[in-house]
Design a protein around this motif. Structure first.
Motif, PDB file in Angstrom:
ATOM      1  N   ASP A 191       0.807  -1.218   0.000  1.00 52.56           N
ATOM      2  CA  ASP A 191       0.000   0.000   0.000  1.00 52.56           C
ATOM      3  C   ASP A 191       0.839   1.267   0.000  1.00 52.56           C
ATOM      4  N   HIS A 192       2.001   1.246   0.667  1.00 50.68           N
ATOM      5  CA  HIS A 192       2.734   2.483   0.897  1.00 50.68           C
ATOM      6  C   HIS A 192       4.081   2.562   0.179  1.00 50.68           C
ATOM      7  N   LEU A 193       4.646   1.433  -0.243  1.00 54.85           N
ATOM      8  CA  LEU A 193       5.903   1.467  -0.987  1.00 54.85           C
ATOM      9  C   LEU A 193       5.650   0.867  -2.363  1.00 54.85           C
ATOM     10  N   SER A 194       6.277  -0.255  -2.623  1.00 60.08           N
ATOM     11  CA  SER A 194       6.017  -1.012  -3.847  1.00 60.08           C
ATOM     12  C   SER A 194       6.147  -2.482  -3.516  1.00 60.08           C
ATOM     13  N   TRP A 195       5.483  -3.340  -4.326  1.00 59.07           N
ATOM     14  CA  TRP A 195       5.484  -4.762  -3.992  1.00 59.07           C
ATOM     15  C   TRP A 195       6.875  -5.374  -4.039  1.00 59.07           C
ATOM     16  N   GLN A 196       7.821  -4.748  -4.762  1.00 62.94           N
ATOM     17  CA  GLN A 196       9.180  -5.293  -4.818  1.00 62.94           C
ATOM     18  C   GLN A 196       9.812  -5.392  -3.437  1.00 62.94           C
ATOM     19  N   TRP A 197       9.458  -4.446  -2.566  1.00 61.60           N
ATOM     20  CA  TRP A 197      10.038  -4.444  -1.224  1.00 61.60           C
ATOM     21  C   TRP A 197       9.498  -5.570  -0.354  1.00 61.60           C
ATOM     22  N   VAL A 198       8.436  -6.210  -0.789  1.00 65.37           N
ATOM     23  CA  VAL A 198       7.951  -7.402  -0.086  1.00 65.37           C
ATOM     24  C   VAL A 198       9.040  -8.467  -0.072  1.00 65.37           C
ATOM     25  N   PHE A 199       9.782  -8.566  -1.172  1.00 73.32           N
ATOM     26  CA  PHE A 199      10.853  -9.561  -1.271  1.00 73.32           C
ATOM     27  C   PHE A 199      12.173  -9.022  -0.719  1.00 73.32           C
ATOM     28  N   TYR A 200      12.444  -7.747  -0.938  1.00 72.01           N
ATOM     29  CA  TYR A 200      13.686  -7.172  -0.425  1.00 72.01           C
ATOM     30  C   TYR A 200      13.709  -7.149   1.101  1.00 72.01           C
ATOM     31  N   LEU A 201      12.525  -7.215   1.724  1.00 71.81           N
ATOM     32  CA  LEU A 201      12.454  -7.218   3.191  1.00 71.81           C
ATOM     33  C   LEU A 201      13.216  -8.392   3.802  1.00 71.81           C
ATOM     34  N   ASN A 202      13.331  -9.494   3.046  1.00 69.90           N
ATOM     35  CA  ASN A 202      14.028 -10.671   3.569  1.00 69.90           C
ATOM     36  C   ASN A 202      15.521 -10.433   3.765  1.00 69.90           C
ATOM     37  N   VAL A 203      16.075  -9.501   3.003  1.00 65.46           N
ATOM     38  CA  VAL A 203      17.533  -9.356   2.963  1.00 65.46           C
ATOM     39  C   VAL A 203      18.126  -8.944   4.309  1.00 65.46           C
ATOM     40  N   PRO A 204      17.695  -7.858   4.945  1.00 66.70           N
ATOM     41  CA  PRO A 204      18.316  -7.506   6.229  1.00 66.70           C
ATOM     42  C   PRO A 204      18.099  -8.548   7.318  1.00 66.70           C
ATOM     43  N   VAL A 205      16.897  -9.149   7.349  1.00 65.57           N
ATOM     44  CA  VAL A 205      16.637 -10.193   8.343  1.00 65.57           C
ATOM     45  C   VAL A 205      17.543 -11.396   8.099  1.00 65.57           C
ATOM     46  N   GLY A 206      17.709 -11.766   6.822  1.00 68.63           N
ATOM     47  CA  GLY A 206      18.549 -12.903   6.483  1.00 68.63           C
ATOM     48  C   GLY A 206      20.010 -12.679   6.806  1.00 68.63           C
ATOM     49  N   ILE A 207      20.483 -11.476   6.594  1.00 76.24           N
ATOM     50  CA  ILE A 207      21.890 -11.178   6.898  1.00 76.24           C
ATOM     51  C   ILE A 207      22.162 -11.324   8.389  1.00 76.24           C
ATOM     52  N   VAL A 208      21.246 -10.821   9.210  1.00 73.31           N
ATOM     53  CA  VAL A 208      21.387 -10.971  10.666  1.00 73.31           C
ATOM     54  C   VAL A 208      21.404 -12.453  11.041  1.00 73.31           C
ATOM     55  N   ALA A 209      20.518 -13.244  10.425  1.00 72.34           N
ATOM     56  CA  ALA A 209      20.450 -14.678  10.723  1.00 72.34           C
ATOM     57  C   ALA A 209      21.745 -15.381  10.324  1.00 72.34           C
ATOM     58  N   ILE A 210      22.324 -15.013   9.211  1.00 74.65           N
ATOM     59  CA  ILE A 210      23.583 -15.623   8.775  1.00 74.65           C
ATOM     60  C   ILE A 210      24.700 -15.323   9.767  1.00 74.65           C
ATOM     61  N   VAL A 211      24.806 -14.068  10.183  1.00 79.92           N
ATOM     62  CA  VAL A 211      25.859 -13.678  11.126  1.00 79.92           C
ATOM     63  C   VAL A 211      25.721 -14.443  12.442  1.00 79.92           C
ATOM     64  N   VAL A 212      24.507 -14.519  12.966  1.00 81.69           N
ATOM     65  CA  VAL A 212      24.277 -15.227  14.230  1.00 81.69           C
ATOM     66  C   VAL A 212      24.609 -16.713  14.085  1.00 81.69           C
ATOM     67  N   ALA A 213      24.171 -17.331  12.981  1.00 84.95           N
ATOM     68  CA  ALA A 213      24.417 -18.761  12.775  1.00 84.95           C
ATOM     69  C   ALA A 213      25.903 -19.055  12.646  1.00 84.95           C
ATOM     70  N   VAL A 214      26.633 -18.237  11.915  1.00 81.21           N
ATOM     71  CA  VAL A 214      28.067 -18.458  11.716  1.00 81.21           C
ATOM     72  C   VAL A 214      28.822 -18.332  13.033  1.00 81.21           C
ATOM     73  N   LEU A 215      28.423 -17.380  13.865  1.00 82.62           N
ATOM     74  CA  LEU A 215      29.154 -17.119  15.102  1.00 82.62           C
ATOM     75  C   LEU A 215      28.768 -18.060  16.241  1.00 82.62           C
ATOM     76  N   VAL A 216      27.534 -18.507  16.277  1.00 79.80           N
ATOM     77  CA  VAL A 216      27.028 -19.216  17.456  1.00 79.80           C
ATOM     78  C   VAL A 216      26.769 -20.700  17.208  1.00 79.80           C
ATOM     79  N   MET A 217      26.277 -21.072  16.056  1.00 78.91           N
ATOM     80  CA  MET A 217      25.794 -22.431  15.835  1.00 78.91           C
ATOM     81  C   MET A 217      26.932 -23.447  15.700  1.00 78.91           C
ATOM     82  N   PRO A 218      26.879 -24.560  16.441  1.00 81.93           N
ATOM     83  CA  PRO A 218      27.849 -25.644  16.237  1.00 81.93           C
ATOM     84  C   PRO A 218      27.547 -26.387  14.937  1.00 81.93           C
TER      85      PRO A 218
END
Length: 498
Positions: free
Chosen positions: A140-167
């Protein structure tokens, strides 16, 4: 898990807007089907590979592939491109889901898994609840493309946490062999099967050579797959698991849950936007009660299972409740209130919140710890397979019901006026999502009087309501059968050791 759950639901409320913008609402189910095809076909493969090479690398790799698919999906210029890139996302989601489920199973014994699966489910539910609202707000307020781009920052945080913490979660004392031939034959079995269901009744008739050819290819590949798996030293999907009645019953129930849940809920935002004229943001709010109810009952069900240690009655209750909720949704009308829809969705959520973690725990408890990867991912596989077939079947039902309902719903006098104006009645609900198209239709029918356009527009809305109600009713039947199968679920004590 947050990335995977967010990715599955964030597109739900935005999809009608996306499909309308890209001009392909009649192919909307393909955007889900392509994701489900690749996800379902690769889930058992990633489960086995993670048993062999460690879960961490495939967990992180899955997030990376998911993010690549998300960026490509946001750059799509057509529904075809979007469906392809959603398939890429499906591969990443499969690796992520297979390993996240197995990792929890590695950490705790079945007797303690109830509360931990509940926490796991709670994280997924919160992300899934935020997804539709976020997708609607962004549309409604941006564009539908950002529906998919929204995954990027969340995914980057998840990658960093997994690499540093996960056995690594790898037993180096056990050497495994990967069943590459079995993996290939599994892909050759699942892919044409799901494509055939997606084609049937939409692009081609059920008895067309294209659909029959896809089903025939899948059947032949299935025979070869079974023969290969019987001879494989370490099969990708051991046929011996189906001799276990707990696995067989749970798999059938999970298949029907996937079919009934995912096959119809994709059309609720379409109902809100096309029939009731609500914004994408408001349509996202309609899914929130189901997610919140699922969140609450997931916790409650997990603790009950941990304390009580019995699961058959819980399985019967949750599938029956979900079926009841779907039946109530099948009674939606053009004047249904948001409050009534929210209540019905909450009833579905109560059942699903318990069912999702429950059947995973039941299956894991039925097999030794060394099979946790393949056992857990196999349950996710059958659920994804059911969801894929459900989305395709519901798409066929909605499209067919809409066309037939519109043909019979337009009064004869209005039909004559439409013919005289040279207007062709739509074969998809897409015009209801596009004000410009509806304005053009109104202008074309204006010489015949304003009542003609009103009759046609009302018939379009009523036809879509009838079509979506039919999809919900079919989902209710699928979930009722799942409830019936739980009566045959063998109950054994939950293990207190890993």
């Amino acid at each position: 898990m947050t990335v995977g759950a967010l990715n599955q639901t964030v597109v739900t409320t935005a999809l009608p807007r996306i499909a309308s913008d890209l001009g392909g609402l009649e192919n909307m189910s393909w955007v889900f089907t392509s994701f489900m095809v690749t996800s379902a076909a690769t889930l058992p493969i990633f489960g086995k590979l993670s048993d062999t090479h460690g879960r961490k690398r495939f967990f992180v790799g899955g997030i990376v592939v998911l993010l690549i698919g998300s960026v490509l999906a946001g750059m799509s210029q057509s529904v075809t491109q979007l469906a392809i890139y959603r398939g890429v996302q499906g591969v990443g989601s499969a690796a992520l889901l297979a390993n996240s489920m197995a990792i929890v199973g590695e950490l705790f014994p079945p007797s303690q898994l109830g509360k931990w699966r509940a926490i796991n489910q709670a994280v997924m539910t919160l992300a899934a609840a935020a997804g539709p609202l976020a997708g609607g707000f962004i549309s409604d307020h941006l564009s539908w493309q950002w529906v998919f781009y929204l995954n990027v920052p969340v995914g980057i945080v998840a990658i960093v946490v997994a690499v540093l913490v996960m056995p690594p979660f790898r037993n180096r004392n056990i050497q495994h062999r990967v069943d590459y031939l079995g993996s290939a034959m599994l892909l050759a079995t699942i892919s044409p099967l799901l494509v055939g269901f997606a084609w049937a009744g939409q692009q081609y008739d059920w008895l067309s050579w294209q659909v029959l050819g896809a089903f025939g290819t899948s059947a032949i590949s299935l025979v070869v797959f079974i023969l290969v798996e019987r001879r494989a030293e370490e099969p990708i999907l051991p046929m011996t698991m189906f001799r276990n009645s707990i696995f067989s019953v749970s798999s059938m129930a999970f298949f029907l849950i996937g079919m009934g849940l995912f096959g119809s809920l994709v059309y609720l935002p379409l109902f809100a936007q096309a029939v009731q004229g609500k914004s994408a943001t408001i349509s996202g709010l309609l899914l929130t009660p189901m997610m919140l109810a699922s969140f609450a009952t997931g916790f409650i069900g997990g603790h009950i299972l941990t304390k009580w240690g019995r699961y058959r009655l819980l399985a019967f209750f949750c599938t029956g409740t979900a079926s009841l909720g779907m039946f109530l949704l099948s009674r939606l009308g053009i004047d249904s209130t948001s409050q009534a829809m929210a209540l019905d969705m909450a009833i579905v959520g109560i059942g699903i919140g318990i069912a999702m973690p429950l059947f995973v725990i039941v299956v894991q408890n039925a097999f030794p710890q060394k099979m946790v990867g393949v056992a857990v991912t196999s349950t996710a596989f059958v659920r994804s397979l059911g969801a894929s077939i459900g989305v395709a079947l519901m798409g066929t039902v909605v499209n067919k019901q809409f066309v037939s309902g519109l043909q019979s719903g337009v009064p004869d006098s209005a039909r004559q006026a439409v013919a005289q104006a040279g207007v062709v009645l739509p074969t998809t609900p897409q015009p209801l999502l596009d004000p410009a198209v509806m304005s053009s239709l109104e202008a074309a029918l204006a010489p015949s009087g304003p009542e003609v356009f009103e009759q046609v527009a009302t018939a379009m809305q009523m036809s879509l309501v009838s079509a979506i109600d039919a999809a919900f009713l079919l989902s209710a039947v699928a979930l009722a059968f799942a409830c019936f199968f739980t009566l045959f679920l063998k109950e054994i004590p939950l293990r207190s050791t890993r």
